[in-house]
Structure formats: C-alpha cells, structure tokens
Design a protein around this motif. Sequence first.
Motif, short mmCIF file in Angstrom:
data_model
loop_
_atom_site.label_atom_id
_atom_site.label_comp_id
_atom_site.label_asym_id
_atom_site.label_seq_id
_atom_site.Cartn_x
_atom_site.Cartn_y
_atom_site.Cartn_z
N ILE A 1 0.84 -1.19 0.00
CA ILE A 1 0.00 0.00 0.00
C ILE A 1 0.88 1.25 0.00
O ILE A 1 0.58 2.22 -0.70
CB ILE A 1 -1.00 -0.03 1.17
N SER A 2 1.96 1.22 0.75
CA SER A 2 2.90 2.34 0.74
C SER A 2 3.46 2.57 -0.67
O SER A 2 3.53 3.70 -1.15
CB SER A 2 4.04 2.05 1.71
N ARG A 3 3.81 1.48 -1.32
CA ARG A 3 4.32 1.57 -2.70
C ARG A 3 3.24 2.13 -3.63
O ARG A 3 3.51 3.01 -4.46
CB ARG A 3 4.76 0.18 -3.16
N ALA A 4 2.01 1.67 -3.49
CA ALA A 4 0.92 2.15 -4.34
C ALA A 4 0.68 3.64 -4.14
O ALA A 4 0.46 4.37 -5.11
CB ALA A 4 -0.36 1.35 -4.07
N ILE A 5 0.72 4.09 -2.90
CA ILE A 5 0.52 5.51 -2.62
C ILE A 5 1.64 6.34 -3.23
O ILE A 5 1.40 7.40 -3.82
CB ILE A 5 0.39 5.76 -1.11
N SER A 6 2.86 5.87 -3.10
CA SER A 6 4.00 6.58 -3.69
C SER A 6 3.84 6.69 -5.21
O SER A 6 4.08 7.74 -5.80
CB SER A 6 5.29 5.85 -3.34
N GLU A 7 3.42 5.60 -5.83
CA GLU A 7 3.21 5.61 -7.28
C GLU A 7 2.05 6.51 -7.67
O GLU A 7 2.10 7.20 -8.69
CB GLU A 7 3.02 4.17 -7.77
N TYR A 8 1.01 6.54 -6.85
CA TYR A 8 -0.13 7.44 -7.07
C TYR A 8 0.35 8.89 -7.08
O TYR A 8 -0.04 9.68 -7.94
CB TYR A 8 -1.16 7.20 -5.96
N GLN A 9 1.19 9.22 -6.11
CA GLN A 9 1.68 10.59 -6.00
C GLN A 9 2.58 10.97 -7.17
O GLN A 9 2.70 12.15 -7.49
CB GLN A 9 2.42 10.78 -4.68
N LYS A 10 3.18 9.99 -7.81
CA LYS A 10 4.04 10.23 -8.98
C LYS A 10 3.26 10.12 -10.29
O LYS A 10 3.86 10.19 -11.36
CB LYS A 10 5.19 9.23 -9.00
N ASP A 11 1.93 9.91 -10.20
CA ASP A 11 1.09 9.69 -11.38
C ASP A 11 1.57 8.48 -12.20
O ASP A 11 1.40 8.44 -13.41
CB ASP A 11 1.03 10.93 -12.27
N ASP A 12 2.14 7.51 -11.53
CA ASP A 12 2.60 6.27 -12.17
C ASP A 12 1.52 5.22 -11.97
O ASP A 12 1.64 4.29 -11.17
CB ASP A 12 3.92 5.83 -11.53
N PHE A 13 0.43 5.38 -12.72
CA PHE A 13 -0.77 4.59 -12.48
C PHE A 13 -0.64 3.12 -12.91
O PHE A 13 -1.33 2.27 -12.37
CB PHE A 13 -1.98 5.25 -13.11
N ILE A 14 0.24 2.83 -13.83
CA ILE A 14 0.44 1.42 -14.23
C ILE A 14 1.08 0.65 -13.09
O ILE A 14 0.59 -0.42 -12.69
CB ILE A 14 1.28 1.33 -15.52
#
Length: 96
Positions: free
Chosen positions: A18-31
């Motif tokens: 979940i931490s990784r997903a949130i970080s990717e969300y914040q980077k607009d790295d949706f894939i």
Amino acid sequence: MNTARTPLFYMANLGSEISRAISEYQKDDFINMHNSILRAQNIIQKIKEFSEMKGRTSELEILESIIGDLDQKKLEVDKNQLLDYFSPFAIRLMAM
C-alpha cells in the motif's frame, strides 16, 4: 527474522504494497500503482484464508475499500494515518 507466512507477515507486507501504491499514485505512475494494488489485493485474500481471521474481516474490508478507491485514482484517507496503521505490524515482525 522469522519468515513464516503468518497473518502478521502478510499484514506487514500489505503495508509495504500500500505504501508503494501511494507513492506511485503521487508520482502519477498509475500502471505500477495498479500492479501494487493487485499484489495488495492478493495479500488480503491470503490473510482471509487464515482460520484465526474468521470473524475479523471488517478491517480487511475497509482496507479493500481504500485500495479500490486508490485504484480509481482517489485517495480519500490521510496517507500518513494509513501508513501509520501498518507500522505496528512491521515492527512486531522485525522483532521476531
């Protein structure tokens, strides 16, 4: 460190995903975010399989809802509070 596949092990790993997903969300790295979410969903399913988790699934359902929202590109909870929720699991696992 104990690497037994216990609910504690999976909860600590769920926090990491979940931490990784949130970080990717914040980077607009949706894939990559979606891939992290898929892994998180798989972890939740594994946690639900443990007999000691029977009757204790309401927290998991809330987490599933948060993950589902995140997959829809909505983060409607406080990021820090969510990540803090998982800290005790990681600390307990590392102490083993």
